[in-house]
Write a protein that holds these residues in place. Sequence first.
Motif, short mmCIF file in Angstrom:
data_model
loop_
_atom_site.label_atom_id
_atom_site.label_comp_id
_atom_site.label_asym_id
_atom_site.label_seq_id
_atom_site.Cartn_x
_atom_site.Cartn_y
_atom_site.Cartn_z
N THR A 318 0.72 -1.66 0.13
CA THR A 318 0.19 0.07 0.38
C THR A 318 0.85 1.09 -0.02
O THR A 318 0.79 2.16 -0.68
N VAL A 319 1.94 1.65 1.10
CA VAL A 319 2.20 2.16 0.95
C VAL A 319 3.36 3.05 -0.21
O VAL A 319 3.55 3.87 -1.02
N GLY A 321 2.64 2.35 -3.51
CA GLY A 321 1.27 2.73 -4.40
C GLY A 321 1.01 0.90 -5.24
O GLY A 321 0.43 1.47 -6.29
N GLY A 323 -0.94 -0.63 -5.15
CA GLY A 323 -2.48 -0.92 -4.53
C GLY A 323 -3.52 -2.74 -5.36
O GLY A 323 -4.18 -2.79 -4.92
N TYR A 324 -3.04 -1.44 -6.32
CA TYR A 324 -3.99 -2.73 -7.22
C TYR A 324 -3.15 -3.94 -7.94
O TYR A 324 -4.36 -4.89 -7.30
N LEU A 404 -10.64 -7.67 -0.67
CA LEU A 404 -9.80 -7.47 -2.06
C LEU A 404 -10.20 -8.76 -3.74
O LEU A 404 -10.01 -9.39 -3.17
N VAL B 186 -6.79 5.74 4.50
CA VAL B 186 -6.97 4.37 3.79
C VAL B 186 -6.08 3.42 4.91
O VAL B 186 -6.93 2.30 5.21
N LEU B 187 -5.29 4.45 5.34
CA LEU B 187 -4.24 2.85 6.57
C LEU B 187 -5.16 2.21 7.56
O LEU B 187 -5.02 1.42 8.06
N PHE B 267 3.43 7.08 11.88
CA PHE B 267 4.11 6.56 11.12
C PHE B 267 3.87 7.15 9.36
O PHE B 267 5.14 7.14 8.84
N LEU B 271 7.56 7.24 7.50
CA LEU B 271 7.48 7.67 5.34
C LEU B 271 7.73 8.75 4.97
O LEU B 271 8.63 8.49 3.98
N ILE B 274 11.93 9.54 5.11
CA ILE B 274 12.31 8.12 4.17
C ILE B 274 11.75 8.48 2.46
O ILE B 274 12.97 8.67 1.39
N ARG B 275 10.81 8.89 2.58
CA ARG B 275 10.50 9.08 0.88
C ARG B 275 8.69 9.73 1.22
O ARG B 275 7.76 9.35 1.22
N ARG B 277 6.76 10.37 -1.39
CA ARG B 277 6.20 10.06 -2.78
C ARG B 277 5.36 9.34 -2.17
O ARG B 277 4.23 9.06 -2.24
N ALA B 278 5.74 8.37 -1.19
CA ALA B 278 5.01 8.05 0.11
C ALA B 278 3.21 8.04 0.00
O ALA B 278 2.90 7.93 0.18
N ASP B 281 1.41 8.06 -2.67
CA ASP B 281 1.50 5.98 -3.34
C ASP B 281 0.31 5.79 -2.54
O ASP B 281 -0.55 5.06 -2.91
N ILE B 282 0.58 5.84 -0.81
CA ILE B 282 -0.52 5.76 -0.14
C ILE B 282 -2.29 5.47 -0.64
O ILE B 282 -2.54 5.22 -0.78
N ARG B 284 -3.02 6.55 -3.98
CA ARG B 284 -2.86 6.43 -4.87
C ARG B 284 -3.21 4.86 -4.94
O ARG B 284 -4.02 3.64 -5.76
N SER B 285 -2.65 3.87 -3.80
CA SER B 285 -3.21 2.59 -3.68
C SER B 285 -4.63 1.85 -3.12
O SER B 285 -5.29 1.63 -3.59
N ASN B 288 -6.50 2.53 -6.01
CA ASN B 288 -6.86 0.94 -7.03
C ASN B 288 -6.97 0.43 -6.34
O ASN B 288 -6.97 -0.32 -7.26
N PHE B 289 -7.34 0.33 -5.59
CA PHE B 289 -7.87 -1.12 -4.97
C PHE B 289 -9.24 -1.97 -5.39
O PHE B 289 -10.04 -1.26 -5.64
#
Lengths: 528, 369
Positions: A318-319, A321, A323-324, A404, B186-187, B267, B271, B274-275, B277-278, B281-282, B284-285, B288-289
């Motif tokens: 998830t972190v 990206g 997710g798909y 999912l 989301v988390l 958390f 994240l 260190i990144r 973009r995380a 990204d979360i 986006r996840s 897209n689930f």
Amino acid sequence: MISFRTCRGFSRFNQFRGPLSFSFDSPLLLELHQIQPPEAVFLLQSNYFGTSEVTVKDEKFAPTQRAMACGQSACKSNCYKEEEDGNNQEENGRISGCTTTNTDSDHTVICSKCKEKEAVVPHNNHLYHDQLCLECFRSSLFGKFKLAVTSHSMISPHDKVLIGFSGGPASRVALQFVHEMQLKAHMNFEASRDRSLPVFGVGVAFVNESAVSSVPSHQVHQVNEAIKDMESIVSSLAPPMKEMYTIPLEGIFSEIPQEGKNLLHELLNTISDATGKEDFLQHLRMLSLQKFASDNGFSKLILGSCASRIACHVISATVKGQGYSLPADVQYVDARWKIPVVLPLRDCLAHELNLLCQLGSLRNLKLFDRPLSGINGQVSSFVALLQEENPSRERTIVRTAEKLTPFSFNKIPETDHANNHPSLPRRLKAQNLKSNESIAVDVFCAVCVGPLSASEMQKAKSGDQFAANCCQSCLFQILPKEPSALQNFYSLLPESMSRRVKGANGVGRHWLREKIADCLLSDDEAET
Amino acid sequence: MPSGEEAKKSDSRQCCICSLRRAVLKRPKTQQQICRECFFSAFENEIHQVIVENQLFRPGERVAIGASGGKDSTVLAYVLSELNRRHNYGLDLYLLSVDEGITGYRDDSLETVKRNEVQYGLPLKIVSYKSLYGWTMDEIVKAIGLKNNCTFCGVFRRQALDRGAALLKTDKLVTGHNADDMAETVLLNILRGDIARLSRCTLITTGEDGPIPRCKPFKYTYEKEIVIYPPHLKNYFYTYAYFKKLDYFSTECIYSPNAYRGFAREFIKDLERIRPRAIIDIIRSGENFRISTSTKMPEQGTCELCGYISSQKWCKACVLLDGLNRGLPRQGIGRTRGPNSAKKDGLKIQPEMETESVVRSKPCGTLDF
Ligand SMILES: [Zn+2]
Ligand SMILES: [Zn+2]
Ligand SMILES: [Zn+2]
Ligand SMILES: [Zn+2]
Ligand SMILES: [Zn+2]
């Protein structure tokens, strides 16, 4: 006066005397604290491990209400309160479970399942509703394994399965359980008159990563010792005989060990992101196992991935990206590979497997147990923190991922299955695969082999470049940004990875496509 | 940060977008070194793009901005009124604030909102709990004690903005939820296994079937950027600390900050370190689930008493209010039941703790406001 078994954390309060107003997590105590002092003045007397006694000076307390003390039945489900309500989290944050310690020290606890043997597995953090003896604990884990194997057709009599063995507790248990299944099949075979059902074959594969681990050269013999140890573990599990194979990771790059090592090092050096490097190694490991299994006629690859591991993967995917593609990785069966991968320990927690190894003296050793870095490291400590706060958290995370929608390849292809043992009932229907989902052909990331989302697929169609066939996550954390470094990266890729892109019409996922086409056909057949 | 970058810094202190001015900051979201002007235009343009691409508004609409006085909603009010002017959205914007009636708690933030009213020239409506529910939060706490008041803050806060927006007769309600909030939600939904919420929590517009849809124009905007943006505001008199203070109160319950949510927030900060973009990204996840459309929220009806959307006969606010008014403040909380189950006035202990179905299971420090 009410007597009940003490709640862990309860004894913390034994220094209090007189009027109290604090929050607790057992139903009785919750009720208690709702009555405001000074109305409810209760004394708490407790010897540290002993039975606590609470005196409630309050007429309103009917006996029926007292019955909900944190005793056997109530406590199992209620003692650990979900933390969602933040009301009294400062008290219950770390309080988990009940100690069943009794005042009489010579008292041994009897297994609550067989009611015979002494319980050795504690009623621990509500993971187990009962205290179990070793045998019952073992059989409960074996039961989960067996159920996963049978209900997803993971192993059939004609199979030759390869177990990915790291030496760690999870794959050690997988090895043990597969052995027991094989032994039973073997005995049935011997006993049967017509000997019609063959016994499935088992191989054990260890991926030797010493080329990339920071093992100093003078410790190389220790690695070799460890490998000998593993071989002795495997050979002790006979009959039936199991061969153990050591696969050097650099083997996918070249037949010549030194050349392979150099290529591997050079390739890893092109990846600057620590997390990306770690994940890439993981992909290479899978590639090695797949190549070996395929070259040596194995039909299934068994991995020891447990629920705890999957929970971490859910969060880290998830972190990152992903997710798909996430649901593809967390199912019992993953047949997007040439050799289908199955996870029979998917329902067991790491904690349980460790405990079984300890108590059941299953010798295990973890050779390349590097601490995780970057995102993966953050995620694993986050999940550990959550798990400590609530022992059912890992399972909840896995259950979320289960909801999912899986992919069409998340089951054993029907064709293999039907050919191999027509006698087995078709249970594949049980999996909730969306029927219209299976019509779409999945396109996979050239690096991580994760299915691409619609927007990523659009990109993959447009170009025939390697990068266009990668998921966004791999593009970011694995592929080098600079064109020259990227070119270098391509040139170093093992053939089995680069061939996913090369070939006819720029997209050479041939065998993957074929594999999926198989599933699709059988899917349609099943539908009509 | 790689040491190589350190060396480069000295000679390339130029803005990497305009190549004209000196770079003064490293953009939190992209790590680009850019100048002030480019940061502001990038920040505003991104929000404009989000509004256009997602067709958040139609010309002529009345839009209420949920204004807590915290940094998110203050910046949102400013940026929206700027963009509305600059790009001719044709919107009628209003500021909408809620006064819970907690002594001293809203004084600062309501002052801020009142200043915003003047500065941005946006009409302000303050709805009080007293006027909406007949009770101030202070009075509720007095009646029920500190232990259970979170049920009330959660439920009442969730409804207050909607009710206020209805009073203003607006078509839409916008809130200042930022990308960090989104990622956190989301988390949390993964951690608690709430697949229905997981499928909706990354939507930029929610409640489209209800009377007043809610939008989140800051969905992709990093909290860190919202914090450094304000120097651009005219008559700038805020300090970072000032915003921090307001923000703390606006998202976290004053009585009981939630430890569990705290873990997730911490958390995400780790994240991002260190990144960066995380966070995106979360989100986006989350978008897209693969969640099958059959996983729906329970059928929504309307409350018999107040007409607010509710899956039961009475909405939660009305259940709680009924209890308060009848001197049974614990009605609807935890193991006691209200009118939705026939058992009334029961202080009976249920054998199973109802953690899922009852109101209390929801953290009150909710991001819904
Ligand atoms: Zn037993
Ligand atoms: Zn990928
Ligand atoms: Zn510039
Ligand atoms: Zn609260
Ligand atoms: Zn109502």
